[in-house]
Write an enzyme that holds these catalytic residues in place. Structure first.
Site, PDB file in Angstrom:
ATOM      1  N   THR A 197       0.825  -1.207   0.000  1.00 34.19           N
ATOM      2  CA  THR A 197       0.000   0.000   0.000  1.00 34.19           C
ATOM      3  C   THR A 197       0.862   1.262   0.000  1.00 34.19           C
ATOM      4  O   THR A 197       0.662   2.168  -0.809  1.00 34.19           O
ATOM      5  CB  THR A 197      -0.897   0.027   1.259  1.00 34.19           C
ATOM      6  OG1 THR A 197      -1.613  -1.210   1.307  1.00 34.19           O
ATOM      7  CG2 THR A 197      -1.876   1.171   1.214  1.00 34.19           C
ATOM      8  N   ARG A 230       7.394 -10.190  -6.614  1.00 34.01           N
ATOM      9  CA  ARG A 230       6.926 -10.645  -7.934  1.00 34.01           C
ATOM     10  C   ARG A 230       6.974  -9.473  -8.924  1.00 34.01           C
ATOM     11  O   ARG A 230       6.723  -8.324  -8.562  1.00 34.01           O
ATOM     12  CB  ARG A 230       5.510 -11.226  -7.851  1.00 34.01           C
ATOM     13  CG  ARG A 230       4.493 -10.279  -7.268  1.00 34.01           C
ATOM     14  CD  ARG A 230       3.086 -10.854  -7.206  1.00 34.01           C
ATOM     15  NE  ARG A 230       2.174  -9.809  -6.737  1.00 34.01           N
ATOM     16  CZ  ARG A 230       1.693  -8.822  -7.491  1.00 34.01           C
ATOM     17  NH1 ARG A 230       1.978  -8.752  -8.778  1.00 34.01           N
ATOM     18  NH2 ARG A 230       0.891  -7.906  -6.960  1.00 34.01           N
ATOM     19  N   LYS A 271       5.075   4.441  18.691  1.00 38.81           N
ATOM     20  CA  LYS A 271       5.121   5.847  18.260  1.00 38.81           C
ATOM     21  C   LYS A 271       5.445   6.760  19.427  1.00 38.81           C
ATOM     22  O   LYS A 271       6.197   7.729  19.287  1.00 38.81           O
ATOM     23  CB  LYS A 271       3.786   6.225  17.620  1.00 38.81           C
ATOM     24  CG  LYS A 271       3.507   5.450  16.329  1.00 38.81           C
ATOM     25  CD  LYS A 271       2.038   5.575  15.942  1.00 38.81           C
ATOM     26  CE  LYS A 271       1.710   4.777  14.688  1.00 38.81           C
ATOM     27  NZ  LYS A 271       0.242   4.637  14.511  1.00 38.81           N
TER      28      LYS A 271
END
Lengths: 448, 448
Positions: free
Chosen positions: A14, A47, A203
């Protein structure tokens, strides 16, 4: 014509795809701002992909890309803490600057990675690692550089904020909303990292280091998730003028803070009641926000998308744009240019301090308590006496009609207290014969 | 040991004194972060001050300080657009970097000042000029550098926001609140700059340039103040789910935006109805906030104190900390280091575009209309027909009972429309015999 800047993107999930798309969409803007051509020369992908410009080399050997002569900046977006670490260390040793969105890796191994980068005069940039597209790293390292940061409080996990928002807005129980978050792709199949606060703790460790100039200490973050939050508590909080948010706090305590507390730093992630009318309480859905209290600036708030391809790509490429300036018009970075860079953890490496990180029992917060008592006329007096004997000041009490046969929930809000004192008081309250269940406790902060 | 950084502070009013105090308070923090000693060597002040460290040279000849060999960075905080300009130009020519909080000067003469700075390889930093302590300049120039900015909307005048907040919260009329703001020191004796929107227009001109890469064009900002806002309209807006804020907007319009609008940039400052639940609508009192919508990041919000000694000093010293890195460890800036600096207006000077700035009649916004009509059964039909004929879509109508004998206020919210069309429609509405007064119009934006 200045030399082009050559990027390698390792990982085309993503975020990696988001970076490719951003460069395609905003190429003219990038050039107008930087005065340079920014090109992707290599991508690391398992890939072969048909949708990638054929001029870009695709390679499944990520270590080879990290050492390629055809690359100035390595963008690591594969995630994880094993291969990603090896790749980043290899890239640094081979004279590449690194941009990463990998909060887990930096929170757990950042001290080592940044030390290697310093030794090799390379930069590891990580704006995307905290709060996605919100430029909180740049703000705290650069824009607030003249301030002494007292504390920060952040909604730094979008999944958790989505769940808390839906529970309040729609009166839906935790499990229902979690299932929907998983359907929508906001939460993983195994949601532990999000709902138990581990992602937020990663974080927070990063934010605390750059706030206070301390080494990364993820293992010292007190971490409590949202799995125990019930609709009942959400509603009582609202009735009292508060809202429950899952927040990360980094707080600097001096010994003058009163309450006989210890000097040191609190690192904690937990559900928290905050005033309804605070801006932070009105940051909803998957949005993130960080509130920073510093001297002399006062409070500033930064809000936006904490995840997603676009927001993360924006942060990754902001780091690239900064590095473009470091790389200089004609050459790769030189030692003299490097010496002027913003320190990885905001403070000069030799200036990091070993300020004590406080244990949970030493931390100071207000509390929301829900006590279930049998309908005994003396029980409220007993509870308030226990709190008073422990030096705990009550700010508000709400006694609701019985909702189970013979049981009356009593809601108590307290002023800030050292956690160890609250532990003792709760132990005593739970021993009262008129008290039916464990006391439910949620921390409370006025954000003042 | 690296060379110390020598600062001159020109002007010891509120802001100048704030900078002196910040350096005294946070000296250790500044050094831990920058690795350098930062010292004030000279201050420019008309009268000798006893409260200044005697090692600091006090001088009433500001032009001499601007050329002093004992100064690396000149901090201009005297304000005004005449002497301040001369001093800054003189400092640049004498090889000094400049930090200024002077929005009026930059909005009106920034193109000339920045050009001189570029020619002399010097930097003019101005974080404090817009939104005080909120690091909106750094955020837009650096953190959003990979984004295409579509629009921004900002509460960029604290006085105006204080007045609008008090009117709504306490139901007090404009004049009352203005008088209080003057007593509190939030508003000047002559409040024109604040309440007529001129101060906001100065800041908007700066924000628009760095958002879109256009030269500074203060003279093209459409500017409307808050002096005409009545409690009546504040209350109707609330009833319809909106809140009136005084906002600056910079919007990029492409010709595909529909409505047969013109491509170009809208620069406008005016009271605006925005949805009550927007974070921006909940930024209260003297706080400032800027909402930026960019691709691919989406919306981000930055909020904090827009004025005051501490907030402004924080921004001034953030600029100094950036310049410390540019100045290098041993020397003053060299040409090669300069070439890597963040461009003054975010885009490379040769890349600034002459995109058309639209005239007011070409701008596109939604509208709130208040029409006072005699209680005539046909008048609502007449009004809606006029709007419909002009292609203006109605989003909501609120017809209240008569508050003056025989007059019924009708409140209409419209979808976005080109202003020239709205002008024609209003002209027709005002000609209706059943319409008693001028139509009150306030712009409306969903911030979507």
């Amino acid at each position: 014509m200045s030399k082009s800047i050559k990027l390698a993107i390792l990982g085309l999930g993503t975020v990696g795809t988001g970076v490719v798309n951003l460069i395609n969409d905003n190429l003219a803007e990038l050039k107008r701002r930087s005065g340079r051509d920014i090109i992707i020369t290599e991508v690391g992908t398992r890939r072969q992909r048909d949708d990638i410009d054929p001029s870009i080399v695709q390679n499944d050997d990520l270590m080879a890309i990290a050492a390629s002569d055809n690359v100035d900046i390595v963008i690591e977006v594969i995630g994880g803490t094993t291969l990603a670490k090896d790749i980043i260390m290899h890239a640094i040793k081979n004279g590449k600057h690194v941009v990463t969105a990998n909060k887990a890796l930096l929170a757990e191994h950042g001290n080592e990675i940044f030390a290697l980068a310093e030794a090799n005069h390379m930069h590891v940039a990580y704006e995307a690692a905290v709060a996605g597209g919100i430029p909180i790293i740049k703000v705290m390292r650069e824009a607030l550089a003249a301030n002494k940061i007292d504390w920060l409080a952040g909604i730094i996990n979008g999944t958790g904020n989505f769940i808390m928002t839906e529970m309040r807005d729609k009166g839906r129980p935790f499990k229902d909303v979690l299932a929907e978050a998983q359907e929508l792709g906001y939460a993983e199949a195994d949601p532990t990292f999000d709902v138990e606060g581990i992602d937020a703790a990663h974080k927070l460790a990063l934010l605390a280091s750059i706030a206070f100039g301390i080494p990364l200490q993820f293992d010292k973050v007190y971490c409590e998730g949202i799995t125990g939050i019930t609709l009942q508590d959400v509603n009582y909080a609202e009735e009292l003028g508060y809202r429950i948010k899952h927040l990360g706090f980094a707080v600097r305590r001096s010994s003058e803070d009163g309450l006989q507390g210890s000097a040191g730093i609190e690192l904690r992630v937990h559900p928290t009641l905050i005033p309804q009318d605070a801006l932070l309480a009105n940051v909803n859905g998957v949005k993130n926000a960080v509130l920073v209290n510093s001297h002399p600036l006062g409070q500033t708030l930064y809000c936006g998308d904490g995840a997603g391809a676009g927001a993360t790509a924006s942060a990754v490429m902001a780091d690239v744009m900064d590095l473009v300036r470091v790389l200089g018009p004609n050459d790769r970075s030189s030692h003299s240019e490097h010496s002027n860079h913003v320190p990885h953890l905001a403070f000069m490496p030799e200036e990091l301090s070993d300020t004590l990180v406080l244990r949970a029992e030493q931390m100071i917060t207000g509390y929301y308590l829900r006590v279930h008592a049998y309908d005994n006329p003396g029980v409220l007096a007993d509870i308030t006496r226990i709190l008073s004997d422990a030096g705990i000041n009550i700010d508000a009490i709400l006694q609701k009609p019985a909702h189970k046969l013979g049981q009356v929930p009593v809601i108590i809000l307290t002023l800030p207290v050292i956690e160890s004192q609250m532990n003792l008081a709760i132990e005593k309250i739970e021993k009262l014969t008129a008290v039916a269940d464990k006391v439910v406790r949620i921390r409370l902060d006025e954000l003042a």
